[in-house]
Enzyme design. Sequence first.
Site, PDB file in Angstrom:
ATOM      1  N   GLU A  47      -0.324  15.260   6.858  1.00 21.21           N
ATOM      2  CA  GLU A  47      -1.237  14.119   6.978  1.00 21.21           C
ATOM      3  C   GLU A  47      -1.287  13.709   8.437  1.00 21.21           C
ATOM      4  O   GLU A  47      -0.261  13.749   9.136  1.00 21.21           O
ATOM      5  CB  GLU A  47      -0.739  12.947   6.124  1.00 21.21           C
ATOM      6  N   CYS A 243      -2.789   8.882   2.159  1.00 18.69           N
ATOM      7  CA  CYS A 243      -3.748   7.768   2.103  1.00 18.69           C
ATOM      8  C   CYS A 243      -4.941   7.979   3.020  1.00 18.69           C
ATOM      9  O   CYS A 243      -5.953   7.287   2.889  1.00 18.69           O
ATOM     10  CB  CYS A 243      -3.055   6.463   2.463  1.00 18.69           C
ATOM     11  N   ASN A 374      -5.665  10.617  -4.235  1.00 19.16           N
ATOM     12  CA  ASN A 374      -4.286  10.683  -3.735  1.00 19.16           C
ATOM     13  C   ASN A 374      -3.384   9.779  -4.561  1.00 19.16           C
ATOM     14  O   ASN A 374      -2.928  10.149  -5.622  1.00 19.16           O
ATOM     15  CB  ASN A 374      -4.253  10.317  -2.245  1.00 19.16           C
ATOM     16  N   GLU A 375      -3.165   8.566  -4.078  1.00 16.06           N
ATOM     17  CA  GLU A 375      -2.223   7.663  -4.742  1.00 16.06           C
ATOM     18  C   GLU A 375      -3.003   6.605  -5.499  1.00 16.06           C
ATOM     19  O   GLU A 375      -2.919   5.429  -5.189  1.00 16.06           O
ATOM     20  CB  GLU A 375      -1.349   7.013  -3.665  1.00 16.06           C
TER      21      GLU A 375
HETATM   22  O1  AHR Z   1       3.474   9.748   3.408  1.00 14.47           O
HETATM   23  C1  AHR Z   1       2.953   8.542   3.854  1.00 14.47           C
HETATM   24  C2  AHR Z   1       2.112   7.859   2.792  1.00 14.47           C
HETATM   25  O2  AHR Z   1       2.879   7.548   1.683  1.00 14.47           O
HETATM   26  C3  AHR Z   1       1.013   8.691   2.222  1.00 14.47           C
HETATM   27  O3  AHR Z   1      -0.126   8.671   2.988  1.00 14.47           O
HETATM   28  C4  AHR Z   1       0.739   8.045   0.911  1.00 14.47           C
HETATM   29  O4  AHR Z   1       0.224   8.934  -0.032  1.00 14.47           O
HETATM   30  C5  AHR Z   1       2.065   7.438   0.542  1.00 14.47           C
HETATM   31  O5  AHR Z   1       1.930   6.108   0.235  1.00 14.47           O
END
Ligand code: AHR
Length: 657
Positions: A47, A243, A374-375
């Site tokens: 990321e 994220c 993603n989350e």
């Molecule tokens: O790894 C950092 C963040 O942690 C990522 O972007 C997210 O998916 C999680 O909350």
Amino acid sequence: MIKRLITVSVVLAFTINVIAQLIKPIVVNVDQPKAEIQPTMWGIFFEDINFAADGGIYAELVKNRSFEFYQPLMGWEQHAQHPASGSLLIVNRSEVDEPNPRFARVTIDGKLGTYYLSNEGFRGMGIRKDMQYRFSVNACQGSRSHVQLRVELVDSTGKTLGSAVIAPDGDVWKNYVVSFRATDTHSKASLNLWFEGIGTIDIDMVSLFPENTWKNRPNGLRSDLVQLLTDLKPGFLRFPGGCIVEGRELNTRYQWKKTIGSIEDRQMTVNRWNTEFVHRLTPDYFQTFGLGFYEYFQLAEDIGAEPLPILNCGMACQFNTAEVVALDKLDPYVQDALDLIEFANGPTDSKWGKIRTEMGHSAPFQLKFLGIGNEQWGPQYFERYVIFEKAIKAKYPDIILVSGTGPSPDGDLFNFASEELKRLHAQLVDEHYYRKPGWFLDNADRYDGYDRNSYKIFAGEYAAHSELNANPENKNNWESALSEAAFMTGLERNADVVYMCSYAPLFAHAKGWQWTPDLIWFDNLQSYGTPNYYVQKLFSNNKGTHVLNMLQEGKPLTGQNGLFASAAWDKNAKEIILKVVNVTNKPRFQSIVLETAKKLSAEATLTILKSERLDEVNTFKDPEHIKPDVQKVTMKGKKAELSVAPYSFSVLKIRQK
Ligand code: AHR
């Protein structure tokens, strides 16, 4: 005195022997492999957080090269000898160039004095002695103007480290390139652009790269960082997050189509991590997408990893705005997913396959996995997920879809998501565990009783946090790495349901990070793997092809006597691979019996990763303070008598004859 020492050691040896007899042996059932370990078992989560891409693996040294940051001169400074010797205007041509609207128009009069612009890079520029640097710029002269550019690298005292001259000719935009050698090493260099002559000149895409990028590709990646990834032998590469996929608001979500094609056509956007944490503000953090989806696929291919792109599912980050797209407006998002599959796998004469081909890759990238969201959490995720699933499976039934259970590994949101995904017969489900080291020890048996008829697990983001989640004091210390190793024995033991695992986040710039802990730390010149990196590497490099039963008194080792363990067999190398973690501060004398009809080599290889103290870390000064140590050990027939060191992670490899 000597007599007393001898007596002590005899008593000690006797005690050890008695303890060894009291502790039940661990039995490994070698001849009946339990389940296949997926080639994708251990992978990488990438990321652009902590300057991982811009300012990190993407080797561009100029910050804000096309003046598109919210403040167009962020990263730049003007230096005029006299107010009239030079000036700068930011011109916006968005009506003709939407992705790259701004450029800088410099007007100078050399007779009145000198004028130059300097760029500070990403917390400085890391420059190495004798290395070639490639400067490039898009430029055009104003009418009747005669302006040349003198490019100069300087150290923090102003000493020149290298220079070159470019003489743009004519009033049509052209790209100019010049290469020069650096005369010294400096970690905080900056770039000066001297404007010499009289008139106006327009400049854009001002760029400086080292020539020794990974595979020497122009617009390429930092070799040392890619090498660290290659050494992990990862089974997959998940990108671009995290994220960052979601964006703080939908407008700033990751849109892969804006990250391909020529670099000036990639529409830059803010990096959502720039002001996320007040304790680590990074207002100069943007995404240029020089590392875009084509390069991610290429990187995956280079390092032998399956590509795993994650796409926005019509939802912005729920920790921020939590905006969603109305269900009847989701089509463009779904179309992005379908087009991405065509971009990766489509024939060269398809619309998106053609673009891939024009970028230099006619062969398909063999995309097999695709993540939707993603989350995310709540019913709004599943309402959107099913729309993607229906459309993708109708056109590409073989693509394996990755869905997710949100940010926590337990609790109401997790339980709701898990039930929904079971109901939907989800294939591969992403779970995130950012927890304290103790959680990792307590959960080493997380999947031992898992419903074998349910979805497969993608342990997509995990890291032991020494303090608290998102706390800037979290350390990549040995305690965190050791607890992850203990937990990972549980992942490996359950490889029949756990198909993919990745530590997160991957990279952090020592001067530009927002989140800690991270697997690999770097600055402008150096990089090192944390103890957590070596844990990942030992699992991944000693993966094996099948899980073996490894039991003590009929039970897996999930903390008995402070030990955690798992076993694998590599059918190709004909090796038995045992992983044992001792989380106590005492050695553990343990016999391991290998139940097999086959003969075994008398000599085995023992790799130990350990530290006497749990708070120890690797650093730039001592990057290999904690690193694996390899020894040879002798087997006693089909038995190994191990003294498992305190606070250690051991990998024992025994060859079958
Ligand atoms: O790894 C950092 C963040 O942690 C990522 O972007 C997210 O998916 C999680 O909350």
